[in-house]
Design a protein around this motif. Structure first.
Motif, PDB file in Angstrom:
ATOM      1  N   SER A  13       0.857  -1.181   0.000  1.00  0.00           N
ATOM      2  CA  SER A  13       0.000   0.000   0.000  1.00  0.00           C
ATOM      3  C   SER A  13       0.896   1.234   0.000  1.00  0.00           C
ATOM      4  O   SER A  13       1.861   1.292  -0.777  1.00  0.00           O
ATOM      5  N   ALA A  14       0.630   2.198   0.860  1.00  0.00           N
ATOM      6  CA  ALA A  14       1.409   3.438   0.878  1.00  0.00           C
ATOM      7  C   ALA A  14       2.894   3.140   1.079  1.00  0.00           C
ATOM      8  O   ALA A  14       3.275   2.346   1.928  1.00  0.00           O
ATOM      9  N   LEU A  41      -5.451   0.673  -4.680  1.00  0.00           N
ATOM     10  CA  LEU A  41      -5.453   1.581  -5.823  1.00  0.00           C
ATOM     11  C   LEU A  41      -6.560   2.617  -5.701  1.00  0.00           C
ATOM     12  O   LEU A  41      -7.671   2.305  -5.251  1.00  0.00           O
ATOM     13  N   ALA A  42      -6.264   3.830  -6.120  1.00  0.00           N
ATOM     14  CA  ALA A  42      -7.306   4.862  -6.202  1.00  0.00           C
ATOM     15  C   ALA A  42      -8.296   4.450  -7.288  1.00  0.00           C
ATOM     16  O   ALA A  42      -7.889   4.078  -8.401  1.00  0.00           O
ATOM     17  N   PRO A  43      -9.606   4.491  -7.014  1.00  0.00           N
ATOM     18  CA  PRO A  43     -10.591   3.933  -7.954  1.00  0.00           C
ATOM     19  C   PRO A  43     -10.659   4.635  -9.301  1.00  0.00           C
ATOM     20  O   PRO A  43     -10.970   3.999 -10.301  1.00  0.00           O
ATOM     21  N   ASN A  44     -10.343   5.919  -9.352  1.00  0.00           N
ATOM     22  CA  ASN A  44     -10.541   6.666 -10.594  1.00  0.00           C
ATOM     23  C   ASN A  44      -9.249   7.158 -11.222  1.00  0.00           C
ATOM     24  O   ASN A  44      -9.254   8.077 -12.030  1.00  0.00           O
ATOM     25  N   HIS A  45      -8.137   6.545 -10.839  1.00  0.00           N
ATOM     26  CA  HIS A  45      -6.861   6.931 -11.426  1.00  0.00           C
ATOM     27  C   HIS A  45      -6.195   5.729 -12.073  1.00  0.00           C
ATOM     28  O   HIS A  45      -6.175   4.637 -11.503  1.00  0.00           O
ATOM     29  N   ILE A 123       3.599 -12.139   1.016  1.00  0.00           N
ATOM     30  CA  ILE A 123       4.591 -11.140   1.397  1.00  0.00           C
ATOM     31  C   ILE A 123       3.873  -9.833   1.702  1.00  0.00           C
ATOM     32  O   ILE A 123       3.052  -9.365   0.906  1.00  0.00           O
ATOM     33  N   ILE A 124       4.165  -9.256   2.860  1.00  0.00           N
ATOM     34  CA  ILE A 124       3.583  -7.969   3.257  1.00  0.00           C
ATOM     35  C   ILE A 124       4.669  -6.900   3.181  1.00  0.00           C
ATOM     36  O   ILE A 124       5.692  -6.982   3.869  1.00  0.00           O
ATOM     37  N   LEU A 125       4.425  -5.880   2.358  1.00  0.00           N
ATOM     38  CA  LEU A 125       5.354  -4.764   2.212  1.00  0.00           C
ATOM     39  C   LEU A 125       4.772  -3.512   2.866  1.00  0.00           C
ATOM     40  O   LEU A 125       3.740  -3.563   3.528  1.00  0.00           O
ATOM     41  N   SER A 126       5.429  -2.406   2.665  1.00  0.00           N
ATOM     42  CA  SER A 126       5.054  -1.123   3.267  1.00  0.00           C
ATOM     43  C   SER A 126       3.579  -0.788   3.034  1.00  0.00           C
ATOM     44  O   SER A 126       3.028  -1.047   1.961  1.00  0.00           O
ATOM     45  N   ASP A 157       4.953   1.589   8.290  1.00  0.00           N
ATOM     46  CA  ASP A 157       5.152   0.282   8.906  1.00  0.00           C
ATOM     47  C   ASP A 157       3.875  -0.359   9.446  1.00  0.00           C
ATOM     48  O   ASP A 157       3.925  -1.412  10.079  1.00  0.00           O
ATOM     49  N   GLY A 158       2.720   0.241   9.190  1.00  0.00           N
ATOM     50  CA  GLY A 158       1.460  -0.276   9.745  1.00  0.00           C
ATOM     51  C   GLY A 158       1.169  -1.705   9.327  1.00  0.00           C
ATOM     52  O   GLY A 158       0.889  -2.567  10.173  1.00  0.00           O
ATOM     53  N   MET A 159       1.215  -1.988   8.020  1.00  0.00           N
ATOM     54  CA  MET A 159       0.903  -3.335   7.542  1.00  0.00           C
ATOM     55  C   MET A 159       1.930  -4.373   7.996  1.00  0.00           C
ATOM     56  O   MET A 159       1.548  -5.442   8.479  1.00  0.00           O
ATOM     57  N   PRO A 160       3.245  -4.123   7.866  1.00  0.00           N
ATOM     58  CA  PRO A 160       4.203  -5.114   8.374  1.00  0.00           C
ATOM     59  C   PRO A 160       4.065  -5.369   9.873  1.00  0.00           C
ATOM     60  O   PRO A 160       4.103  -6.520  10.321  1.00  0.00           O
ATOM     61  N   LYS A 161       3.881  -4.325  10.664  1.00  0.00           N
ATOM     62  CA  LYS A 161       3.757  -4.503  12.118  1.00  0.00           C
ATOM     63  C   LYS A 161       2.503  -5.292  12.469  1.00  0.00           C
ATOM     64  O   LYS A 161       2.517  -6.167  13.349  1.00  0.00           O
ATOM     65  N   SER A 162       1.398  -4.969  11.812  1.00  0.00           N
ATOM     66  CA  SER A 162       0.152  -5.689  12.062  1.00  0.00           C
ATOM     67  C   SER A 162       0.301  -7.163  11.720  1.00  0.00           C
ATOM     68  O   SER A 162      -0.186  -8.043  12.451  1.00  0.00           O
ATOM     69  N   ALA A 163       0.982  -7.447  10.613  1.00  0.00           N
ATOM     70  CA  ALA A 163       1.213  -8.840  10.214  1.00  0.00           C
ATOM     71  C   ALA A 163       2.051  -9.570  11.260  1.00  0.00           C
ATOM     72  O   ALA A 163       1.742 -10.698  11.665  1.00  0.00           O
ATOM     73  N   ILE A 164       3.122  -8.944  11.713  1.00  0.00           N
ATOM     74  CA  ILE A 164       4.026  -9.571  12.680  1.00  0.00           C
ATOM     75  C   ILE A 164       3.302  -9.874  13.986  1.00  0.00           C
ATOM     76  O   ILE A 164       3.511 -10.926  14.603  1.00  0.00           O
ATOM     77  N   LEU A 165       2.397  -8.994  14.402  1.00  0.00           N
ATOM     78  CA  LEU A 165       1.663  -9.180  15.659  1.00  0.00           C
ATOM     79  C   LEU A 165       0.747 -10.395  15.632  1.00  0.00           C
ATOM     80  O   LEU A 165       0.375 -10.911  16.693  1.00  0.00           O
TER      81      LEU A 165
END
Length: 479
Positions: A13-14, A41-45, A123-126, A157-165
């Motif tokens: 994501s971000a 993804l942004a829906p209209n871009h 795989i979980i990225l940023s 780091d929100g998604m990686p940290k959430s995954a690790i938890l």
């Protein structure tokens, strides 16, 4: 369908562009993998990801279309405004508007787990938020590999940290190391698949492995199904780069922390709220009203959830009971004993901050009434939390609970051999009062214990104890 090549699902994501570019710079054109990238993804871009990644890899890049076949050696990108799933070797697209909430990464990972099993990798990225953290649990449960980007190297780091938890991540590493981990895991998996796990030599080594675990942890896995045990041992070997069981046994003997990790692997703690919606609906509409009526005199109820993992099942039952009492303006003392052998799971269960994507599992009225929004997800309300007593308990070796109205033991017995299953059914009959209910998972059955329980609902796996072993009196379950 069985895939004969690994499928690498990537959630980003971000801040995901830079690690994605770096990841595919390290991807070998000759690698025997298929890569599926699911990003927010942004829906209209119009997304330019295909053009941006093409500068960093020679692998062909395709935007996923409905019914497109999945083939090795390709990179597939999700289109905007669509959810992506796999079915029998082809992509299935559905409209985002058809879904309650938007968690496209977890949606794909759930599908990948069901289709890919040991050939799946997540795989979980940023990224911000927690998308993907529920889906990786099912990749882990099916024997696949889960990798998270090191949070320190993530722009967000929100998604990686959430995954690790979640406890389901196998490897936390820098993006540059990920391909090395992929090649090590899947090349060793190929070698292990070729071994004759049913041979006398393999069974002897596995018995020694389980004996070593028992010696170090006093936890006995000898009555777990051989197929489950051998597959989970093979998975640990793949993660560590071992292709010979004897070598792994030598490693296990001198690394006590590995015994703990293998034990956690064998416990397979994957759960979710209201897993099997129809079964929980039956519990809500038929079982709980009956239990409330039967306990009208004492105005109390006792429930046991063995092998509770991180608590979602126990919380689900607590919510159903509390909501019935709320609607009917009743006051009962409810005690739910939620137990598990895994100390880390119990600790997590008792102090949960649930990720935001649980909102896709929980009916909106329950989410509103019994969960408290936090900056990074939800906490459970005090009235639900106080109904549950979480404790570490070995269902096989420790004394059972008694005078129980309902036992919910779902998706645990399938990992045990028939002898241990029957021992547990005998224990449950001791724990349950006469006419108390037993709630099993969709793939589980009573086997030889069927004479001791009355089948209440075959489809939803609800049974009633005909007679408590300490009580000679019996009455009709619905009389």
């Amino acid at each position: 369908m069985t895939y004969n090549f690994p499928i690498i699902g990537i959630g980003a994501s971000a801040g995901g562009l830079e690690p994605l570019e770096l990841f595919f710079e390290f991807a070998k054109p000759t690698a025997d993998f298929a890569y599926v990238l699911i990003q927010h993804l942004a829906p209209n871009h119009k997304s330019l990801m295909d053009e941006l990644l093409a500068r960093h890899t020679k692998l062909p890049i395709q935007i996923i279309q409905h019914n497109m076949p999945l083939e090795r050696g390709n990179i597939y990108l999700n289109p905007p405004k669509k959810f992506v799933e796999l079915h029998e070797g082809r992509f299935v697209l559905s409209e985002k508007e058809d879904r309650k909430l938007s968690f496209p990464i977890s949606t794909f990972f759930n599908s990948l787990a069901e289709q890919g099993h040991e050939k799946a990798c997540a795989i979980i990225l940023s990224g911000t938020g927690s998308d993907g953290s529920e889906g990786i649990k099912f990749i882990k449960e099916k024997g696949g590999l889960v990798i998270a980007q090191n949070p320190e190297s993530s722009k967000f780091d929100g998604m990686p940290k959430s995954a690790i938890l979640t406890g389901a991540v196998d490897k936390v590493c820098a993006v540059e190391q990920m391909h090395q981990e992929l090649e090590s895991f899947f090349s060793n998996t190929v070698e292990l698949d070729r071994q004759k796990l049913d041979s006398k030599d393999s069974k002897t080594v596995i018995a020694s492995i389980l004996g070593t675990v028992y010696q170090q942890l006093a936890v006995d896995f000898t009555d777990y199904k051989y197929t489950t045990v051998s597959r989970r041992i093979a998975r640990r070997m793949s993660l560590l780069g071992y292709s010979e069981m004897a070598e792994y046994l030598d490693f296990l003997k001198v690394h006590r922390d590995e015994a703990q990790l293998l034990s956690k692997e064998l416990l397979i703690g994957v759960t979710r709220f209201f897993r099997d919606e129809e079964a929980f609906e039956y519990l809500k509409n038929s079982v709980i009203p009956k239990l409330i009526a039967e306990n009208q005199e004492t105005k109390s109820m006792r429930v046991w959830v063995p092998a509770c993992s991180t608590g979602e099942e126990a919380y689900s039952i607590a919510i159903l009971i509390r909501d019935y009492l709320r609607i009917h303006k009743l006051q009962y003392e409810v005690s739910i004993f939620a137990t598990d052998l895994d100390k880390e799971s119990i600790k997590l269960a008792a102090n949960r901050i649930f990720p935001e994507n649980i909102s896709s599992e929980i009916p909106p009225e329950y989410l509103h009434l019994y969960f408290i929004p936090q900056r990074k997800g939800f906490t459970i309300s005090k009235e639900i939390r106080e109904m549950i007593i979480f404790s570490v308990h070995n269902v096989v070796q420790d004394p059972p609970f008694n005078k129980i109205d309902l036992i919910s033991c779902r998706n645990f017995l399938i990992y045990l051999n028939s002898n241990l299953q029957q021992r547990l059914f005998s224990l449950f009959q001791y724990s349950l009062r006469t006419n108390g209910f037993l709630f099993l998972g969709s793939s589980e059955s009573l086997g030889d214990a069927s004479d001791d329980f009355l089948e209440i609902d075959k489809k939803n796996k609800v049974f009633a104890n005909k007679q408590n072993k300490k009580n000679d009196s019996t009455t009709s379950v619905f009389g």
